[in-house]
Design a protein around this motif. Structure first.
Motif, PDB file in Angstrom:
ATOM      1  N   PRO A 158       0.815  -1.231   0.000  1.00  0.00           N
ATOM      2  CA  PRO A 158       0.000   0.000   0.000  1.00  0.00           C
ATOM      3  C   PRO A 158       0.842   1.270   0.000  1.00  0.00           C
ATOM      4  O   PRO A 158       0.462   2.272  -0.609  1.00  0.00           O
ATOM      5  N   ALA A 159       1.987   1.246   0.660  1.00  0.00           N
ATOM      6  CA  ALA A 159       2.833   2.444   0.695  1.00  0.00           C
ATOM      7  C   ALA A 159       3.363   2.777  -0.694  1.00  0.00           C
ATOM      8  O   ALA A 159       3.437   3.954  -1.079  1.00  0.00           O
ATOM      9  N   ALA A 160       3.742   1.752  -1.453  1.00  0.00           N
ATOM     10  CA  ALA A 160       4.230   1.990  -2.816  1.00  0.00           C
ATOM     11  C   ALA A 160       3.117   2.526  -3.702  1.00  0.00           C
ATOM     12  O   ALA A 160       3.334   3.446  -4.511  1.00  0.00           O
ATOM     13  N   ALA A 161       1.903   1.991  -3.559  1.00  0.00           N
ATOM     14  CA  ALA A 161       0.774   2.471  -4.354  1.00  0.00           C
ATOM     15  C   ALA A 161       0.473   3.935  -4.034  1.00  0.00           C
ATOM     16  O   ALA A 161       0.207   4.744  -4.938  1.00  0.00           O
ATOM     17  N   ALA A 162       0.525   4.279  -2.760  1.00  0.00           N
ATOM     18  CA  ALA A 162       0.269   5.668  -2.370  1.00  0.00           C
ATOM     19  C   ALA A 162       1.326   6.607  -2.946  1.00  0.00           C
ATOM     20  O   ALA A 162       1.012   7.718  -3.391  1.00  0.00           O
ATOM     21  N   PHE A 163       2.569   6.170  -2.978  1.00  0.00           N
ATOM     22  CA  PHE A 163       3.645   7.007  -3.532  1.00  0.00           C
ATOM     23  C   PHE A 163       3.422   7.227  -5.030  1.00  0.00           C
ATOM     24  O   PHE A 163       3.585   8.354  -5.529  1.00  0.00           O
ATOM     25  N   LEU A 164       3.061   6.173  -5.770  1.00  0.00           N
ATOM     26  CA  LEU A 164       2.842   6.302  -7.214  1.00  0.00           C
ATOM     27  C   LEU A 164       1.681   7.235  -7.507  1.00  0.00           C
ATOM     28  O   LEU A 164       1.692   7.948  -8.525  1.00  0.00           O
ATOM     29  N   ARG A 165       0.675   7.242  -6.657  1.00  0.00           N
ATOM     30  CA  ARG A 165      -0.488   8.097  -6.898  1.00  0.00           C
ATOM     31  C   ARG A 165      -0.163   9.577  -6.728  1.00  0.00           C
ATOM     32  O   ARG A 165      -0.707  10.421  -7.441  1.00  0.00           O
ATOM     33  N   ARG A 166       0.740   9.901  -5.817  1.00  0.00           N
ATOM     34  CA  ARG A 166       0.975  11.317  -5.513  1.00  0.00           C
ATOM     35  C   ARG A 166       2.246  11.886  -6.141  1.00  0.00           C
ATOM     36  O   ARG A 166       2.386  13.108  -6.242  1.00  0.00           O
ATOM     37  N   ASP A 167       3.180  11.026  -6.612  1.00  0.00           N
ATOM     38  CA  ASP A 167       4.449  11.532  -7.135  1.00  0.00           C
ATOM     39  C   ASP A 167       4.301  11.938  -8.598  1.00  0.00           C
ATOM     40  O   ASP A 167       3.930  11.116  -9.448  1.00  0.00           O
ATOM     41  N   PRO A 168       4.582  13.206  -8.962  1.00  0.00           N
ATOM     42  CA  PRO A 168       4.417  13.650 -10.365  1.00  0.00           C
ATOM     43  C   PRO A 168       5.358  12.946 -11.333  1.00  0.00           C
ATOM     44  O   PRO A 168       4.985  12.673 -12.478  1.00  0.00           O
ATOM     45  N   LEU A 169       6.584  12.663 -10.925  1.00  0.00           N
ATOM     46  CA  LEU A 169       7.511  11.952 -11.800  1.00  0.00           C
ATOM     47  C   LEU A 169       6.986  10.563 -12.136  1.00  0.00           C
ATOM     48  O   LEU A 169       7.058  10.115 -13.285  1.00  0.00           O
ATOM     49  N   ALA A 170       6.444   9.887 -11.128  1.00  0.00           N
ATOM     50  CA  ALA A 170       5.928   8.539 -11.347  1.00  0.00           C
ATOM     51  C   ALA A 170       4.724   8.566 -12.273  1.00  0.00           C
ATOM     52  O   ALA A 170       4.605   7.741 -13.190  1.00  0.00           O
ATOM     53  N   ARG A 171       3.813   9.501 -12.053  1.00  0.00           N
ATOM     54  CA  ARG A 171       2.620   9.570 -12.914  1.00  0.00           C
ATOM     55  C   ARG A 171       3.008   9.862 -14.358  1.00  0.00           C
ATOM     56  O   ARG A 171       2.451   9.294 -15.291  1.00  0.00           O
ATOM     57  N   GLN A 172       3.975  10.760 -14.555  1.00  0.00           N
ATOM     58  CA  GLN A 172       4.408  11.102 -15.912  1.00  0.00           C
ATOM     59  C   GLN A 172       5.076   9.911 -16.592  1.00  0.00           C
ATOM     60  O   GLN A 172       4.830   9.627 -17.767  1.00  0.00           O
ATOM     61  N   ALA A 173       5.922   9.202 -15.864  1.00  0.00           N
ATOM     62  CA  ALA A 173       6.672   8.090 -16.455  1.00  0.00           C
ATOM     63  C   ALA A 173       5.779   6.892 -16.747  1.00  0.00           C
ATOM     64  O   ALA A 173       5.948   6.222 -17.766  1.00  0.00           O
ATOM     65  N   LEU A 174       4.832   6.619 -15.857  1.00  0.00           N
ATOM     66  CA  LEU A 174       4.053   5.388 -15.970  1.00  0.00           C
ATOM     67  C   LEU A 174       2.780   5.553 -16.791  1.00  0.00           C
ATOM     68  O   LEU A 174       2.428   4.662 -17.563  1.00  0.00           O
ATOM     69  N   PHE A 175       2.093   6.680 -16.639  1.00  0.00           N
ATOM     70  CA  PHE A 175       0.736   6.761 -17.168  1.00  0.00           C
ATOM     71  C   PHE A 175       0.547   7.822 -18.246  1.00  0.00           C
ATOM     72  O   PHE A 175      -0.574   8.060 -18.675  1.00  0.00           O
TER      73      PHE A 175
END
Length: 449
Positions: free
Chosen positions: A104-121
């Motif tokens: 759950p902690a990793a999922a929460a980080f991916l939801r709020r981190d702009p770098l992660a959202r840009q890279a993944l989605f």
């Protein structure tokens, strides 16, 4: 009377003679004896007490359990890896679930981190790799991509566990070229065959360009034609990102073989040559469009607007409005504007008495008097003038007389490689012959399937 030793020798000899003369009788006797003995054993066993009547004794013994740290030791260093492709409907939770991550902690980080959202989605189809421990907690997540097909570097997003939290970063690194071999057999079209052989579209397009002056890929392909290709693929950490240049290729059309090999002479930008050393780059391209299909050939036809047979002294290429149109050879723009049934049209004067015409355009990107070079985009497909739908009408004229543009392209003179580079070219050509021979074995596999 014989002594005991002699009597024993005589008895042994007689026994051996009897066994040799009556083997079947001896075998039957031994089998009967074994059967009788087995039956006796069964009879004796059946007279014993029933197992359920035997006394039962329970024995209890205390066992010391392993320490928790010892039990977890074999799993402490276990690392699990899994890769998935990003889908259009993915969220952080659905993507991690397919990756086998329960964190759950990793999922929460991916939801709020702009770098992660840009890279993944930001774009579907990207390949994501996750590394987890034995408890399926995320240790590292990596995704690689390129921003355009001309990039020589790739970008790498890395999400890494950092104590109780996570840290994200984006890195850049150069793409690495590797060589691949491929082969296939034509059953319907070039692109259907390359799709079956899992050859990238960019490579198939290069093949069509390389052999476009010798083979009409719209009308002259035959079932059973085959091809072998050696090409580059550009990789990021071993993951293919995009196709590179075709290094050599062979195409067999209607029983005739055509070959090409890439070679760069010192001080030049490089070109394709046949194994005979003659350049495959002709003065004129066979087609004014990179993506096209011939909808009406050179010669007489029934005119769709005038409803009568009349000469059609050109080639029509059906394509969506806006598809780029390129000039087939070096020249100067003679006319760029609107003219009768041509609609928006461009006339280009080439060396000597040659002229090309590009009609029904939706857009004109050149002006009168402008010099243009082979392959330069000069306009876009449209449906202006006398046109029933979006297409390009292309003509090739020699001394004012219409000629079949495909024949002109094939007849254009090829320039041979310079004598100073001949030895170096022969070395490259020999290596590519071997590679094409290996790729040719893939043709046989494809034809057998």
């Amino acid at each position: 009377m014989l002594p005991p030793t002699s009597r024993l020798t005589a008895l042994t000899t007689a026994l051996r003679l009897f066994v040799a003369q009556h083997p079947k009788r001896i075998t039957a006797t031994l089998a009967a004896l074994a059967l009788t003995t087995g039956g006796g054993a069964f009879a004796v066993a059946s007279l014993g007490p029933d197992a359920s009547d035997l006394p039962v004794h329970q024995v209890l013994e205390a066992v010391a359990p392993l320490a928790a740290s010892d039990a977890d030791a074999p799993l402490a260093d276990l690392q699990l890896y899994r890769s998935e492709t990003v889908r259009a409907t993915d969220t952080a939770d659905t993507l991690l679930a397919r990756l086998g991550v329960a964190d759950p902690a990793a999922a929460a980080f991916l939801r709020r981190d702009p770098l992660a959202r840009q890279a993944l989605f930001s774009r579907i189809g990207r390949n994501v790799t996750a590394q987890t421990n034995a408890r399926h907690e995320l240790q590292q997540l990596t995704v690689r991509w390129i921003d355009s097909d001309s990039d020589t570097q790739f970008r790498r997003f890395v999400l890494q566990r950092n104590g109780d939290g996570f840290a994200a970063r984006v890195e850049s690194a150069p793409l690495v070229a590797s060589t691949r071999l491929a082969g296939g057999v034509i059953h319907s079209s070039l692109f259907a065959a390359t799709d079956m052989a899992r050859i990238p579209d960019a490579v198939a397009i290069q093949v069509a360009e390389i052999f476009g002056s010798d083979i009409d890929f719209h009308r002259a392909l035959r079932k059973g034609d085959r091809f072998s290709i050696v090409y580059e693929t550009l990789e990021a950490d071993g993951e293919p990102m995009r196709a590179g240049r075709v290094l050599s290729a062979e195409f067999v059309n209607a029983g005739k073989s055509f070959q090409a090999v890439w070679f760069q002479e010192p001080g030049s930008k490089g070109a394709y040559y046949g194994f005979d050393g003659n350049s495959r780059q002709h003065a004129f391209l066979a087609s004014p469009m990179a993506f096209s299909r011939v909808t009406s050939g050179f010669g007489m036809r029934f005119h769709p607007l005038l409803h009568q047979n009349r000469g059609h002294f050109g080639v029509d290429y059906g394509a969506p409005t806006g598809t780029p149109v390129r000039v087939v050879g070096d020249g100067v723009v003679e006319f760029a504007g609107v003219q009768n049934g041509y609609g928006n049209v461009i006339f280009v004067r080439h060396r000597g008495d040659k002229q090309t015409v590009y009609a029904h355009l939706s857009r004109i990107d050149v002006r009168k008097g402008q010099s243009v070079t082979q392959g330069q985009n000069i306009g876009a497909v449209g449906a202006t003038g006398w046109a029933t739908g979006p297409h390009l009408h292309f003509e090739f004229r020699v001394a004012g007389k219409p000629e079949d543009p495909l024949k002109i392209a094939r007849a254009a003179e090829a320039v041979p490689i310079s004598p100073a580079s001949r030895a170096a070219f022969e070395q490259v050509a020999q290596a590519m012959r071997l590679n094409l021979a290996a790729a040719g074995s893939l043709d046989l596999v494809a034809s057998a399937q």
